[in-house]
Design a protein around this motif. Structure first.
Motif, PDB file in Angstrom:
ATOM      1  N   ASN A 226       0.794  -1.236   0.000  1.00  0.00           N
ATOM      2  CA  ASN A 226       0.000   0.000   0.000  1.00  0.00           C
ATOM      3  C   ASN A 226       0.824   1.283   0.000  1.00  0.00           C
ATOM      4  O   ASN A 226       0.256   2.370   0.026  1.00  0.00           O
ATOM      5  CB  ASN A 226      -0.918  -0.005   1.227  1.00  0.00           C
ATOM      6  N   TYR A 227       2.145   1.150  -0.026  1.00  0.00           N
ATOM      7  CA  TYR A 227       2.993   2.336   0.010  1.00  0.00           C
ATOM      8  C   TYR A 227       4.069   2.245  -1.061  1.00  0.00           C
ATOM      9  O   TYR A 227       4.656   1.188  -1.291  1.00  0.00           O
ATOM     10  CB  TYR A 227       3.639   2.502   1.387  1.00  0.00           C
ATOM     11  N   LYS A 228       4.321   3.374  -1.710  1.00  0.00           N
ATOM     12  CA  LYS A 228       5.311   3.452  -2.782  1.00  0.00           C
ATOM     13  C   LYS A 228       6.579   4.158  -2.298  1.00  0.00           C
ATOM     14  O   LYS A 228       6.535   4.976  -1.383  1.00  0.00           O
ATOM     15  CB  LYS A 228       4.736   4.229  -3.976  1.00  0.00           C
ATOM     16  N   ASN A 229       7.670   3.857  -2.958  1.00  0.00           N
ATOM     17  CA  ASN A 229       8.902   4.596  -2.737  1.00  0.00           C
ATOM     18  C   ASN A 229       8.697   6.011  -3.263  1.00  0.00           C
ATOM     19  O   ASN A 229       8.427   6.202  -4.442  1.00  0.00           O
ATOM     20  CB  ASN A 229      10.047   3.907  -3.482  1.00  0.00           C
ATOM     21  N   PRO A 230       8.778   7.041  -2.402  1.00  0.00           N
ATOM     22  CA  PRO A 230       8.465   8.405  -2.846  1.00  0.00           C
ATOM     23  C   PRO A 230       9.466   8.969  -3.846  1.00  0.00           C
ATOM     24  O   PRO A 230       9.176   9.991  -4.481  1.00  0.00           O
ATOM     25  CB  PRO A 230       8.489   9.206  -1.536  1.00  0.00           C
ATOM     26  N   TRP A 231      10.622   8.315  -3.995  1.00  0.00           N
ATOM     27  CA  TRP A 231      11.641   8.858  -4.881  1.00  0.00           C
ATOM     28  C   TRP A 231      11.639   8.248  -6.274  1.00  0.00           C
ATOM     29  O   TRP A 231      12.148   8.853  -7.204  1.00  0.00           O
ATOM     30  CB  TRP A 231      13.019   8.685  -4.230  1.00  0.00           C
TER      31      TRP A 231
END
Length: 795
Positions: free
Chosen positions: A359-364
């Motif tokens: 449910n979470y992506k690497n923000p970079w």
């Protein structure tokens, strides 16, 4: 102002110390303590000085009183904020300290003066003044190198050499992590019990002086915080949550505060591996029950007076729950510990691979987030400890350890989060399991790698104008010279000397050790530096060119062939389940002429290690006669550790030569190789027996097969005591009965170590016993659980 201040200082000293005209011929030493040093600390320093009462007449002066001198030779020691300490408050940096040494002609005395600042205004005592005190003691010849035993000079080295020095820390938070999931010197004590799970109060109190020595080491090496993991096991479940344990932990915290050391507990949230006392056990019915359990445990711990909390993510390093649930747990722990209890909260960011958030992506870069990185989405009050393992720097090839090519991505995360939340660099100076101290190998390369990483971070900070919160070091044992890299790492966290070259910075940080070696100090420094860079070339790079790709180092680095191999490294690496150490060309697989890589490509590094490590060890031995008596004990330990590394390198080469030539060499030639490898075990036994006589705690505690609070049935040096890795490799290469099974000579309960106690542990133990009765122990049963009693290791 300064000349006037100094004149007033002289007048005040004259008023307090009056001299008679009749000397006794014995040197007098006037000693004063300020009230910013705790009574416990003052007594510790007095005990050190009083060792020399037959050589010096020590006079402990009440700053408000007066003293008469009967000597023409007088020394003056002022520790802390006495009225004689000429230290202004111009630098208010926390932990800043000054040392001043100068001659006072009208008093016929030479003064050593030291004072410093507090960690913060909440503290009663000044850790900066403590740093100054130990700095002066080092000037007098002391060494604070092994955490359990200070190096005491033959005589105090008073010297009329005028000097003023000022120091302050690079980073505000410098923490030492004692990895009490491992059966170390102080693991039992820090969990509120004594040797062999004795709960007797007197047995536990007997170990308090050892902890005081550790606290002294921390301060002398400029650390300000310490943490350890609290454990819990079924065998002592009632004690784990008892008020007796709670009070003992409080006593540890209170004593630590007497030395200015902040104390943190590492309490996993749901991680249950290796007997960790996790906040959530899985028995809770819903999220609110889980929150209540977290609150109860933190309230229980709060009675001890701890200063900060550290925690762990996931169910283990390699398994995890739902990412949304894990993040909610992190946030609740942070909000209660920091928001309600007003204590800083941190979480480890491990370097295991292959786990991703749904449910979470690497923000970079927008890819699925590495599960270990989930804390970047947590409450900003949650600090992070990006973690590298073993002796690899950010830039080193890791040979596939933990599934990594290198740890450059840990550096990327760390630098990106600086300024976003509290960031603490978290490296290691000993790993333990198979890898280093339990072989044992002498690995001062750890010192270079930790310093490299801190210098790289510091240079980044200079370029962007912001700094991380601090450093933490993972420590897993002190014998066999492992105190060496601890000292370098601790001092480097105070000052990484980024203005110097790496070699000069290492030499500077070695001085607390090399100065006690006398005239041999400079030569020792050069020899150790040569050894460090030899290890980098052979153990990490495998002698390969710098242009090599990460895959080129797999199974072609020296570490893979010197480290130990047990059942679970054989299984996980052999089946491609994920190595927690560099993989190797197996000592059985080398018989296969079609093996990948071929033995032909591996042989050069084995041969080079078998030649170069003994040469380096001989240089250490040749220096020994020149080493001063003050430093001989520690230097001899380094020589023994280097000797064991040489023997391991020779044995590895002999065994691989033996195993790889089974189909082409003459039987007599092969037999000679196997006999040489066996003779290595005999030689190594002599070294181990000599060193065990010099362990700083009883051999049984750290090298015996015994019960303890951890998931292991032995002390951390039991494998050294029995030369387990040396013997196992001989038997594997010689195809002894059962040696082809990866379960051969298993000493670990994989379920207990990997996922914690419970029904599964009991089942695997019963299964092992059943299979042993059926004659299938070596083939299958040995994998399921560790033996209940100490196995017989025939050499």
């Amino acid at each position: 102002m300064r000349p006037l201040f100094f004149l007033l200082f002289l007048i005040s000293v004259v008023q307090c110390i009056q001299f008679s005209a009749k000397p006794t011929g014995e040197s007098e030493v006037f000693v004063l303590f300020g009230d910013n040093l705790s009574p416990t600390f003052q007594q510790r320093i007095k005990n050190h000085l009083d060792r020399f009462s037959s050589q010096f007449d020590f006079k402990y002066v009440d700053p408000a009183g007066s003293t008469t001198s009967n000597s023409t030779t007088t020394w003056f020691l002022s520790f802390g904020n006495t009225k004689y300490t000429p230290i202004s408050s111009s630098d208010t940096t926390p932990e800043f300290f000054r040392v001043s040494k100068s001659r006072i002609s009208i008093l016929n005395t030479f003064s050593y003066l030291g004072d410093g600042n507090k960690l913060n205004n909440r503290e009663k005592y000044s850790i900066g003044a403590e740093y100054a005190t130990y700095s002066i003691l080092e000037d007098l010849g002391f060494g604070f190198l092994h955490p359990l035993k200070a190096s005491v000079p033959v005589t105090l080295k008073f010297e009329e050499k005028e000097e003023k020095r000022e120091e302050k820390p690079r980073w505000e938070f410098r923490m030492w992590h004692l990895h009490t999931m491992h059966p170390l010197e102080v693991t039992d004590f820090l969990n509120g019990m004594a040797y062999n799970i004795s709960l007797d109060q007197k047995d536990w109190e007997k170990m308090i002086p050892e902890w005081e020595s550790v606290l002294e080491w921390l301060v002398a090496n400029r650390q300000n915080s310490v943490e350890w993991i609290l454990l819990k096991a079924d065998e002592w479940k009632e004690f784990a949550e008892s008020s007796i344990r709670q009070n003992r932990l409080k006593q540890i915290v209170d004593l630590s505060h007497q030395y200015g050391i902040q104390v943190g507990f590492d309490i996993p949230i749901a991680n249950a591996q290796q007997h960790g006392w996790n906040m959530i056990t899985g028995s809770e019915k819903n999220m609110q029950d889980q929150y209540n359990k977290i609150k109860w445990l933190l309230d229980w711990l709060n009675v001890t007076g701890y200063d900060f909390l550290d925690t762990e993510s996931g169910y283990s390093e390699f398994t995890h729950p739902d990412d949304i649930k894990m993040l909610a747990w992190m946030n609740y722990v942070t909000q209660y510990n920091t928001g309600t209890l007003k204590k800083p909260t941190f979480i480890k960011v491990h370097c295991s691979t292959g786990q991703f958030c749904k449910n979470y992506k690497n923000p970079w870069d927008g890819t699925p987030l590495n599960f270990n990185w989930l804390p970047i989405y947590a409450d900003k009050e949650l600090g992070i400890l990006p973690h590298t393992v073993q002796y690899y720097s950010f830039d080193d090839p890791t040979g596939g350890s933990y599934g990594n090519n290198n740890f450059s991505y840990i550096y990327d995360l760390l630098t990106r989060e600086i300024g976003q939340r509290k960031v603490v660099y978290y490296g290691e100076t000993a790993y333990w399991v198979n890898y280093d101290i339990d072989v044992p190998l002498f690995l001062p390369i750890y010192a270079r790698s930790r310093l490299f990483d801190m210098r790289k971070i510091a240079k980044f900070e200079e370029s962007v104008g912001r700094r991380m919160h601090g450093t933490c070091n993972f420590d897993s044992g002190w014998e066999w010279g492992y105190w060496f890299q601890d000292v370098i790492t601790a001092r480097g966290a105070w000052n990484p000397y980024i203005e110097l070259s790496e070699e000069d910075a290492l030499k500077e940080l070695m001085k607390p050790f090399t100065r006690i070696l006398g005239n041999a100090g400079d030569s020792a420094s050069s020899l150790i530096l040569d050894y460090i860079y030899m290890e980098k070339k052979l153990l990490i790079e495998g002698g390969l060119p710098s242009s090599s790709s990460p895959k080129d180092y797999f199974k072609r680095n020296g570490q893979a062939y010197l480290q130990g191999w047990d059942t679970w490294s054989d299984i996980t690496c052999g089946l491609g389940l994920g190595c927690t150490q560099p993989n190797r060309l197996g000592i059985e697989g080398v018989r296969n002429p079609l093996s990948n890589p071929s033995y032909k490509s591996v042989r050069p590094i084995l041969q080079e290690m078998s030649e170069k490590f003994p040469i380096a060890t001989n240089k250490f031995k040749q220096l020994t006669p020149l080493v001063s008596k003050d430093g001989l004990e520690l230097w001899s330990e380094i020589v023994d550790a280097a000797e064991m590394t040489s023997l391991r390198a020779l044995q590895s080469f002999y065994l691989y030569e033996y195993a790889s030539t089974w189909w082409k060499a003459f039987p007599s030639t092969r037999k000679q190789l196997l006999q040489k490898a066996k003779a290595i075990v005999v030689n190594a036994t002599s070294v181990v027996q000599r060193r065990e006589k010099n362990y700083r705690v009883p051999v049984e505690r750290i090298a015996g097969w015994r019960v303890g609070p951890t998931a292991y049935l032995y002390g951390y040096l039991w494998t050294v005591h029995r030369l387990y890795y040396f013997v196992r490799d001989v038997k594997k290469a010689g195809l002894y009965t059962g040696a082809l099974s990866p379960c051969f000579m298993n000493i670990i309960n994989p379920v207990d170590v990997g996922i914690g106690q419970g029904f599964a542990v009991n089942v695997t133990q019963l299964a092992r016993e059943y299979l042993e009765k059926k004659g299938l122990g070596d083939l299958i049963g040995d994998c399921l659980a560790a033996p209940k009693s100490e196995p017989i290791i025939k050499r």
